[in-house]
Design a protein around this motif. Sequence first.
Motif, PDB file in Angstrom:
ATOM      1  N   ARG A 149       0.882  -1.221  -0.195  1.00  0.00           N
ATOM      2  CA  ARG A 149       0.159  -0.173   0.779  1.00  0.00           C
ATOM      3  C   ARG A 149       0.735   1.349  -0.275  1.00  0.00           C
ATOM      4  NH1 ARG A 149      -1.608   2.722   4.707  1.00  0.00           N
ATOM      5  NH2 ARG A 149      -3.651   4.296   3.900  1.00  0.00           N
ATOM      6  N   LEU A 150       1.469   1.603   0.410  1.00  0.00           N
ATOM      7  CA  LEU A 150       2.961   1.909   0.914  1.00  0.00           C
ATOM      8  C   LEU A 150       3.968   2.364  -0.052  1.00  0.00           C
ATOM      9  CD1 LEU A 150       4.052   4.881   2.673  1.00  0.00           C
ATOM     10  CD2 LEU A 150       6.017   2.862   3.560  1.00  0.00           C
ATOM     11  N   ALA A 151       4.050   1.391  -1.087  1.00  0.00           N
ATOM     12  CA  ALA A 151       4.929   1.559  -2.200  1.00  0.00           C
ATOM     13  C   ALA A 151       4.212   2.005  -3.403  1.00  0.00           C
ATOM     14  CB  ALA A 151       5.517  -0.224  -2.635  1.00  0.00           C
ATOM     15  N   LEU A 152       3.307   1.237  -3.231  1.00  0.00           N
ATOM     16  CA  LEU A 152       2.170   2.265  -4.488  1.00  0.00           C
ATOM     17  C   LEU A 152       1.711   3.397  -4.423  1.00  0.00           C
ATOM     18  CD1 LEU A 152       0.328  -1.255  -5.944  1.00  0.00           C
ATOM     19  CD2 LEU A 152       2.540   0.006  -6.362  1.00  0.00           C
ATOM     20  N   THR A 153       1.846   4.241  -3.696  1.00  0.00           N
ATOM     21  CA  THR A 153       1.342   5.606  -3.197  1.00  0.00           C
ATOM     22  C   THR A 153       2.206   6.894  -3.218  1.00  0.00           C
ATOM     23  OG1 THR A 153      -0.145   4.866  -1.406  1.00  0.00           O
ATOM     24  CG2 THR A 153       0.563   6.549  -1.525  1.00  0.00           C
ATOM     25  N   LEU A 154       3.379   5.447  -2.996  1.00  0.00           N
ATOM     26  CA  LEU A 154       4.322   6.988  -3.223  1.00  0.00           C
ATOM     27  C   LEU A 154       5.076   6.602  -4.600  1.00  0.00           C
ATOM     28  CD1 LEU A 154       7.161   5.632   0.294  1.00  0.00           C
ATOM     29  CD2 LEU A 154       5.001   8.200  -0.475  1.00  0.00           C
ATOM     30  N   ALA A 155       4.916   5.973  -5.300  1.00  0.00           N
ATOM     31  CA  ALA A 155       5.543   5.413  -6.254  1.00  0.00           C
ATOM     32  C   ALA A 155       4.842   5.776  -7.885  1.00  0.00           C
ATOM     33  CB  ALA A 155       6.213   3.855  -6.651  1.00  0.00           C
ATOM     34  N   SER A 156       5.268   6.330  -8.820  1.00  0.00           N
ATOM     35  CA  SER A 156       4.664   5.892 -10.077  1.00  0.00           C
ATOM     36  C   SER A 156       5.023   5.211 -10.421  1.00  0.00           C
ATOM     37  CB  SER A 156       4.902   7.329 -10.956  1.00  0.00           C
ATOM     38  OG  SER A 156       6.712   7.370 -11.454  1.00  0.00           O
ATOM     39  N   ARG A 157       5.775   4.360 -10.966  1.00  0.00           N
ATOM     40  CA  ARG A 157       5.995   2.687 -11.206  1.00  0.00           C
ATOM     41  C   ARG A 157       6.867   1.654 -10.645  1.00  0.00           C
ATOM     42  NH1 ARG A 157      11.600   2.438 -14.437  1.00  0.00           N
ATOM     43  NH2 ARG A 157      11.892   4.398 -13.561  1.00  0.00           N
ATOM     44  N   VAL A 158       7.050   1.175 -11.031  1.00  0.00           N
ATOM     45  CA  VAL A 158       6.862  -0.487 -10.058  1.00  0.00           C
ATOM     46  C   VAL A 158       7.947  -1.184 -11.175  1.00  0.00           C
ATOM     47  CG1 VAL A 158       6.265  -3.052  -9.161  1.00  0.00           C
ATOM     48  CG2 VAL A 158       4.532  -0.059  -9.399  1.00  0.00           C
ATOM     49  N   LEU A 159       9.054  -1.452 -10.284  1.00  0.00           N
ATOM     50  CA  LEU A 159      10.172  -2.808 -10.790  1.00  0.00           C
ATOM     51  C   LEU A 159       9.319  -4.114  -9.626  1.00  0.00           C
ATOM     52  CD1 LEU A 159      12.977  -0.832 -10.980  1.00  0.00           C
ATOM     53  CD2 LEU A 159      11.798  -1.205 -12.572  1.00  0.00           C
ATOM     54  N   VAL A 160      10.110  -5.325 -10.158  1.00  0.00           N
ATOM     55  CA  VAL A 160       9.798  -6.950  -9.386  1.00  0.00           C
ATOM     56  C   VAL A 160      11.160  -6.712  -9.456  1.00  0.00           C
ATOM     57  CG1 VAL A 160       8.259  -8.448  -8.274  1.00  0.00           C
ATOM     58  CG2 VAL A 160       7.600  -6.245  -9.216  1.00  0.00           C
ATOM     59  N   MET A 161      11.555  -7.317  -8.393  1.00  0.00           N
ATOM     60  CA  MET A 161      12.725  -8.315  -8.095  1.00  0.00           C
ATOM     61  C   MET A 161      12.563  -9.358  -8.034  1.00  0.00           C
ATOM     62  SD  MET A 161      16.674  -7.802  -6.743  1.00  0.00           S
ATOM     63  CE  MET A 161      17.460  -6.446  -7.885  1.00  0.00           C
ATOM     64  N   SER A 162      13.205 -10.407  -8.702  1.00  0.00           N
ATOM     65  CA  SER A 162      13.886 -11.779  -8.433  1.00  0.00           C
ATOM     66  C   SER A 162      14.959 -12.461  -8.912  1.00  0.00           C
ATOM     67  CB  SER A 162      12.645 -12.841  -9.238  1.00  0.00           C
ATOM     68  OG  SER A 162      12.289 -14.132  -8.631  1.00  0.00           O
ATOM     69  N   LYS A 163      15.246 -13.630  -7.530  1.00  0.00           N
ATOM     70  CA  LYS A 163      17.076 -13.436  -8.211  1.00  0.00           C
ATOM     71  C   LYS A 163      17.941 -12.981  -9.005  1.00  0.00           C
ATOM     72  CE  LYS A 163      14.447 -18.310  -8.305  1.00  0.00           C
ATOM     73  NZ  LYS A 163      14.290 -19.451  -9.643  1.00  0.00           N
ATOM     74  N   GLY A 164      18.016 -11.999  -8.290  1.00  0.00           N
ATOM     75  CA  GLY A 164      18.862 -11.144  -8.968  1.00  0.00           C
ATOM     76  C   GLY A 164      18.558 -10.477  -9.893  1.00  0.00           C
ATOM     77  N   THR A 165      17.625 -10.820 -10.450  1.00  0.00           N
ATOM     78  CA  THR A 165      17.551  -9.022 -11.308  1.00  0.00           C
ATOM     79  C   THR A 165      16.073  -8.794 -11.759  1.00  0.00           C
ATOM     80  OG1 THR A 165      18.044  -9.524 -13.494  1.00  0.00           O
ATOM     81  CG2 THR A 165      16.127 -11.412 -12.884  1.00  0.00           C
TER      82      THR A 165
END
Length: 235
Positions: free
Chosen positions: A195-211
């Motif tokens: 909730r906090l992350a999506l309130t503050l940001a305009s863009r989302v990155l998702v990391m998995s296994k170091g990338t």
Amino acid sequence: MTALLDVRDLVAGYDGGRVLNEVGLHVDAGEAVTLLGRNGVGKTTLVHTIMGFVRPDRGTIRLDGRDVAREPASAVARAGVAIVPQGRRVFAPLTVEEHLQIADRHRGRGEWTRERVYETMPRLAERRDHLAAQLSGGEQQLLAIGRALLGNPRLLLLDEPSEGLAPVIVDRIRDLLLSLISGGIAVLLVEQNLRLALTLASRVLVMSKGTIVHESSVADFRSDAARARTLLGVT
């Protein structure tokens, strides 16, 4: 247009073990980007490598086009980057004022002074003579943010700023960070509180296994709940 932060093909780890595997991302001036992912996928290692705490094995970290990938943290800070680390890492025997005095010695050129920190965070002004050990978790987080702001950063790296805080305190931290973002500070935010992350940001990155395995606008990420749950491993 050149991104404020441009990371490409970044490989890094500890004691010969690889944690980051060809990571690429960018953050534009004044932009807030959130980095999501399960625990242990390399998010903290990434912000530590950007900050200069971890020396990469390969890749580039450009700030306004200048590669700082192998420069010390002090040089990265002078280039306009500051970090609010996970767990806050304040020094228990020092007062609020002493923390800010130390940060002030290395203050970058800009509008952030101790006086402005106290004006922006009046709770710190009230507690300026208290030891860090006497502060609540929320007050310690404010201190960590205030200390970082004295570097007058153009880019603020935030690693789990809501960790261990009550919801009402998280809301106060959110309001503070929104004001900093609206004031033009770019933010790369690592956060488990969706909730906090999506309130503050305009863009989302998702990391998995170091990338980085996903990039989208917050609006697109919100629009596909099933995909979001899959990316974050939420059932």
